[in-house]
Structure formats: C-alpha cells, structure tokens
Motif scaffolding. Structure first.
Motif, PDB file in Angstrom:
ATOM      1  N   ALA A 169       0.832  -1.209   0.000  1.00 24.17           N
ATOM      2  CA  ALA A 169       0.000   0.000   0.000  1.00 24.17           C
ATOM      3  C   ALA A 169       0.867   1.260   0.000  1.00 24.17           C
ATOM      4  CB  ALA A 169      -0.917  -0.009   1.213  1.00 24.17           C
ATOM      5  N   GLU A 170       2.001   1.222   0.703  1.00 27.04           N
ATOM      6  CA  GLU A 170       2.915   2.368   0.689  1.00 27.04           C
ATOM      7  C   GLU A 170       3.391   2.637  -0.734  1.00 27.04           C
ATOM      8  OE1 GLU A 170       7.135   3.849   2.723  1.00 27.04           O
ATOM      9  OE2 GLU A 170       6.159   2.009   3.439  1.00 27.04           O
ATOM     10  N   LYS A 171       3.748   1.585  -1.439  1.00 30.42           N
ATOM     11  CA  LYS A 171       4.172   1.711  -2.833  1.00 30.42           C
ATOM     12  C   LYS A 171       3.029   2.210  -3.716  1.00 30.42           C
ATOM     13  CE  LYS A 171       6.856   0.725  -6.470  1.00 30.42           C
ATOM     14  NZ  LYS A 171       8.102   1.463  -6.784  1.00 30.42           N
ATOM     15  N   THR A 172       1.845   1.653  -3.530  1.00 32.27           N
ATOM     16  CA  THR A 172       0.686   2.047  -4.338  1.00 32.27           C
ATOM     17  C   THR A 172       0.361   3.524  -4.163  1.00 32.27           C
ATOM     18  OG1 THR A 172      -0.282  -0.164  -4.276  1.00 32.27           O
ATOM     19  CG2 THR A 172      -1.786   1.664  -4.694  1.00 32.27           C
ATOM     20  N   LEU A 173       0.374   3.988  -2.929  1.00 38.06           N
ATOM     21  CA  LEU A 173       0.060   5.394  -2.658  1.00 38.06           C
ATOM     22  C   LEU A 173       1.072   6.314  -3.335  1.00 38.06           C
ATOM     23  CD1 LEU A 173      -1.940   7.166  -1.093  1.00 38.06           C
ATOM     24  CD2 LEU A 173      -0.494   6.898   0.926  1.00 38.06           C
ATOM     25  N   GLY A 174       2.337   5.907  -3.302  1.00 42.29           N
ATOM     26  CA  GLY A 174       3.371   6.714  -3.936  1.00 42.29           C
ATOM     27  C   GLY A 174       3.279   6.714  -5.443  1.00 42.29           C
ATOM     28  N   THR A 175       3.109   5.543  -6.059  1.00 42.87           N
ATOM     29  CA  THR A 175       3.128   5.461  -7.516  1.00 42.87           C
ATOM     30  C   THR A 175       1.874   6.027  -8.160  1.00 42.87           C
ATOM     31  OG1 THR A 175       2.277   3.184  -7.404  1.00 42.87           O
ATOM     32  CG2 THR A 175       4.664   3.463  -7.538  1.00 42.87           C
ATOM     33  N   THR A 176       0.746   5.963  -7.472  1.00 47.39           N
ATOM     34  CA  THR A 176      -0.492   6.475  -8.075  1.00 47.39           C
ATOM     35  C   THR A 176      -0.694   7.965  -7.866  1.00 47.39           C
ATOM     36  OG1 THR A 176      -1.792   5.899  -6.106  1.00 47.39           O
ATOM     37  CG2 THR A 176      -1.682   4.259  -7.877  1.00 47.39           C
ATOM     38  N   GLU A 177      -0.274   8.492  -6.696  1.00 43.45           N
ATOM     39  CA  GLU A 177      -0.623   9.875  -6.383  1.00 43.45           C
ATOM     40  C   GLU A 177       0.553  10.733  -5.907  1.00 43.45           C
ATOM     41  OE1 GLU A 177      -3.363  11.157  -7.170  1.00 43.45           O
ATOM     42  OE2 GLU A 177      -4.699   9.423  -7.443  1.00 43.45           O
ATOM     43  N   GLY A 178       1.750  10.154  -5.808  1.00 44.02           N
ATOM     44  CA  GLY A 178       2.888  10.944  -5.346  1.00 44.02           C
ATOM     45  C   GLY A 178       2.819  11.318  -3.881  1.00 44.02           C
ATOM     46  N   ILE A 179       2.095  10.533  -3.085  1.00 43.04           N
ATOM     47  CA  ILE A 179       1.990  10.769  -1.644  1.00 43.04           C
ATOM     48  C   ILE A 179       2.886   9.766  -0.935  1.00 43.04           C
ATOM     49  CG2 ILE A 179       0.456  10.741   0.362  1.00 43.04           C
ATOM     50  CD1 ILE A 179      -1.805  11.633  -1.523  1.00 43.04           C
ATOM     51  N   TYR A 180       3.820  10.282  -0.160  1.00 39.10           N
ATOM     52  CA  TYR A 180       4.840   9.455   0.485  1.00 39.10           C
ATOM     53  C   TYR A 180       4.455   9.270   1.951  1.00 39.10           C
ATOM     54  CZ  TYR A 180       9.707   7.921   1.438  1.00 39.10           C
ATOM     55  OH  TYR A 180      10.832   7.219   1.779  1.00 39.10           O
ATOM     56  N   ALA A 181       4.085   8.047   2.294  1.00 34.81           N
ATOM     57  CA  ALA A 181       3.613   7.747   3.648  1.00 34.81           C
ATOM     58  C   ALA A 181       4.522   6.740   4.316  1.00 34.81           C
ATOM     59  CB  ALA A 181       2.188   7.196   3.606  1.00 34.81           C
ATOM     60  N   GLU A 182       4.698   6.874   5.627  1.00 31.37           N
ATOM     61  CA  GLU A 182       5.353   5.813   6.380  1.00 31.37           C
ATOM     62  C   GLU A 182       4.380   4.632   6.445  1.00 31.37           C
ATOM     63  OE1 GLU A 182       5.974   6.117  10.526  1.00 31.37           O
ATOM     64  OE2 GLU A 182       4.306   7.463  10.892  1.00 31.37           O
ATOM     65  N   PRO A 183       4.851   3.439   6.878  1.00 31.13           N
ATOM     66  CA  PRO A 183       3.963   2.271   6.877  1.00 31.13           C
ATOM     67  C   PRO A 183       2.634   2.472   7.605  1.00 31.13           C
ATOM     68  CG  PRO A 183       6.215   1.553   7.145  1.00 31.13           C
ATOM     69  CD  PRO A 183       6.253   3.057   7.186  1.00 31.13           C
ATOM     70  N   ALA A 184       2.649   3.071   8.795  1.00 28.91           N
ATOM     71  CA  ALA A 184       1.389   3.283   9.513  1.00 28.91           C
ATOM     72  C   ALA A 184       0.463   4.217   8.743  1.00 28.91           C
ATOM     73  CB  ALA A 184       1.660   3.845  10.901  1.00 28.91           C
TER      74      ALA A 184
END
Length: 413
Positions: free
Chosen positions: A333-348
C-alpha cells in the motif's frame, strides 16, 4: 483563569468526574492506567464562541481554538500544525476500484498527525509552569514532542524502544531532547515513562493517558467535517495503535454534526496490523488477545493499547468496523500510494490504504460507496521500510549505452 467551556474530566469506565484545571492522567478508582479520562464540554458556550467561517480555509488547527481545552489567556505553542491538504485521488481510485480521497497529515510540521495533540499538551504544560515534559514513543511522538518543547523552551526527556527507526530518533536529537533508548518494547518504554512521571513530577504527554491529547487530535475530525461539508464520505479510515487517533477523528466529526455544521457522519474503519491487533480483537470479542506487538508499521506497534475503550466507541457509534492487514499488504500500500498519487507515507500512514483494499475484497466497503483515508505520517520517517516496499535502484554505467540498453534508442519505452 479557568476554562469555562470545559466542564469536567470523566472516567470512561466508572463515570467519576474531576475538575479539568488539575494535573490528573487517569481515574484513581482503577488499577494502572485503566481509568482513561475524557474531556467534557459546554457545547452551548463553544457554539457561542465559535465564529469562524466554515469555508474550507484552514490555516492551522487553531481556527478551532474555541473547541480546544485551553485557557483563554494561554499563549498557543504552535508551529502552524493542522490545515493539511485533502486530495482528490483519481489514480488511486482507479487502482482500488472505489472513489477515495486522501487527507495527508504527514504534512504537519514534524511530519505526523501527532503534532495536533502535541501543540495542545505543550501549550498546557507551558501555561501550568511545568519544568520538564516527557513521553514514551515508537518515534513519531518523540519527534513531535521534542520539536514543540524546543519551541516552548521546555526541557524534554523521551523514552523510546531501542528498535525505533534511526530516522525517527534523529529528529528529537536535533530538537535537543534527551532521547533514552530503552532495552525493551514500546510498552516497556511506556511503563517507564509513567513511573518517572509519578516519581519526578514531569508533565506527561502520552496520548494514551493525557486526556488533552485526544482533544488536539480531534481537530483532524473538525477539519475533515469542514473540508467535506456537503460531500461527506461513506467511510473514514484510520490506522489504529493506541486508539487515540481514530477516536479523536470521530469525536471531532461528530461534534460538527451535533452542532448542525454538517448533515451526516461517516462510518469509521479502523485498520490494524496482524502483528498488533488488540483493539480489533477486543472490538470483535475475540477470546485470545495477544499483548505482544510486532509489525513493520512501528507507529502502530502497540501490544497494550490504553485507549481501546475510546477506539471501540468510535467504531460502535459510527456503525463502523475494524480489520487486519499483513505487513506485506502495508508495504504494498505504501508503494501504491506513492506510484499512483505521489503521496509518500510511512507504513502506519499507508495502512489505511491496505485496509480499504481488503475491505473492498471482503464486501465491507461497496464499490459504489465513497471513502476518505487519513495518512498519519510522512515517508521519510522510515526509509528502510520504504526501500523494502520499492526495491533497490538500478545501477548503471555513466554512459548513454547503459540507458539505451534499458529503454531503447527512443528513451521513452
């Protein structure tokens, strides 16, 4: 000066009430930290005092000062926390197969939603003339408290498990805090922080027991209610660790509904890691509740949540539910969020996205419903996990031929 809009602190277990202008963390009628307190308000007075336009313009959480348990003459200790962006995310929606928006609270000053709570607790500590402020943390609360303590000019002493990510320890060290790495788990660091609070009289910021912490976190719910006014999502999704954040988000949203500022409320979906599932297990009345936590999402790696009662209350009152996701699903999900929308999230912070995907698979969320997920922390908090999610760089020679080998002579395929 008293807080006229705050009526009492009420025990969530026995209903005993206490004066709100004293330093008290839990109800003494119960052993340990079981008797969590909740701040009670005079909402008629708050409604009279709150005169801000609900136009979606939110420069910081202090737009909602009328809702916060702060004395009228207390100077706010602030780094302009809150007012974080709400994103329409069409690429992520296509990927998941549901209409989803993201509120990115990793954009707070120290990179985490916890800044909302810390601003309130440090404001109170400074106003009360406290000499030292402390907390236990897996890393994020440590960084948050250290930054705001520096802003207030207060000494800060923090207890972290020795396995906390280095990135999260670098922040409080830069802010000048005493960082004490405990040879043990987060729960052991937490117990020690409570012991020193009692022994030395330090002011305790721990969100699990400081009743004013949740009140700062609830500004995310107030903001979401304002930002989605007229378009309230069917589901509001949070990851869960100690349970404070999801309850704060629910409480704030519900307050705006009760005051007539919005016409409906969302159902809450709480997402935990399979390796730290105590709130989920309690909510679903499982017999075997494991108090040992182990997950890549260190910010929610809590074996003995202190705010289980409040978290379950949010799920129950909203007609929501909870579910579990694996570490592998969190990293994906961390990868998905980054690749789809450019939002960089920690695991939590990415855990809610994994939860939405699973909720869709299980039929909890229907494809025609709308979803809003809250990212609670920024990706640079844990770069090692990000590398696990994304893999290594491709190493090439310093020449055009190396690039041509990868992409062909057009450089575009």
């Amino acid at each position: 000066m008293v807080m006229e809009h705050v009526t009492s602190l009420e025990c969530t277990l026995c209903g005993e009430t206490y004066a709100p202008d004293q330093i008290i963390y839990t109800c003494p009628n119960h052993e340990g930290v079981a008797g969590i307190l909740e701040v009670q308000y005079d909402y008629d007075l708050i409604n009279d005092r709150f005169d801000e336009p609900l136009d979606g313009v939110i420069e910081s959480q202090w737009k909602y000062r009328a809702f916060l348990p702060i004395n009228d003459d207390a100077p706010a200790v602030t780094l302009n926390e809150g007012g974080t962006d709400l994103f329409v995310t069409p690429n992520l929606s296509d990927e998941l197969g549901v209409d989803i928006r993201i509120k990115d609270d990793g954009r707070n000053p120290t990179g985490v939603l916890k800044d909302r709570a810390t601003s309130v607790s440090v404001t109170k500590a400074a106003y009360l003339g406290q000499d030292v402020i402390t907390c236990a943390s897996t890393g994020n609360a440590a960084a948050s408290l250290a930054g705001y303590a520096a802003r207030a000019g207060l000494p800060c002493r923090i207890f972290v498990p020795d396995a906390a990510p280095e990135e999260k320890l670098a922040q409080p060290l830069v802010y000048g805090a005493d960082v004490l790495a405990v040879d043990g788990s987060y729960d052991e660091a937490y117990d020690l922080s409570m012991d020193v609070t009692e022994a030395f009289g330090w002011y305790n910021r721990n969100a699990a027991v400081n009743p004013f912490q949740v009140e700062g976190k609830r500004t995310v719910g107030l903001e979401l209610a304002e930002q989605t006014k007229g378009d309230v999502p069917d589901w509001l999704v949070f990851s869960m660790g100690d349970g404070c954040t999801i309850y704060g988000g629910w409480k704030g949203f519900r307050e705006f509904y009760d005051l007539g500022f919005v016409d409906e409320t969302p159902k809450m979906l709480g997402v935990q890691a399979t390796g730290a599932s105590a709130i989920h297990d309690t909510f679903h009345s499982h017999d075997d509740i494991d108090d040992v936590a182990k997950t890549v999402a260190d910010s929610i790696s809590v074996g003995r949540p202190r705010n289980t009662v409040k978290a379950c209350k949010a799920l129950e009152e909203s007609d929501g539910t909870s579910l579990l996701v694996t570490d592998e699903e969190i990293l994906a999900a961390e990868k998905t969020l980054g690749t789809t929308e450019g939002i960089y999230a920690e695991p939590a912070g990415a855990t809610p996205i994994a939860g939405v995907r699973k909720a869709l698979d299980q039929g909890i969320i229907e494809p025609d419903e709308t979803v809003l997920a809250v990212v609670t922390g920024y990706g640079l908090k844990d770069t090692k996990s990000a590398m696990k999610a994304s893999g290594e760089p491709q190493y090439i020679g310093p020449d055009l031929e190396a690039v041509d080998t990868l992409y062909g002579d057009t450089g575009s395929s």
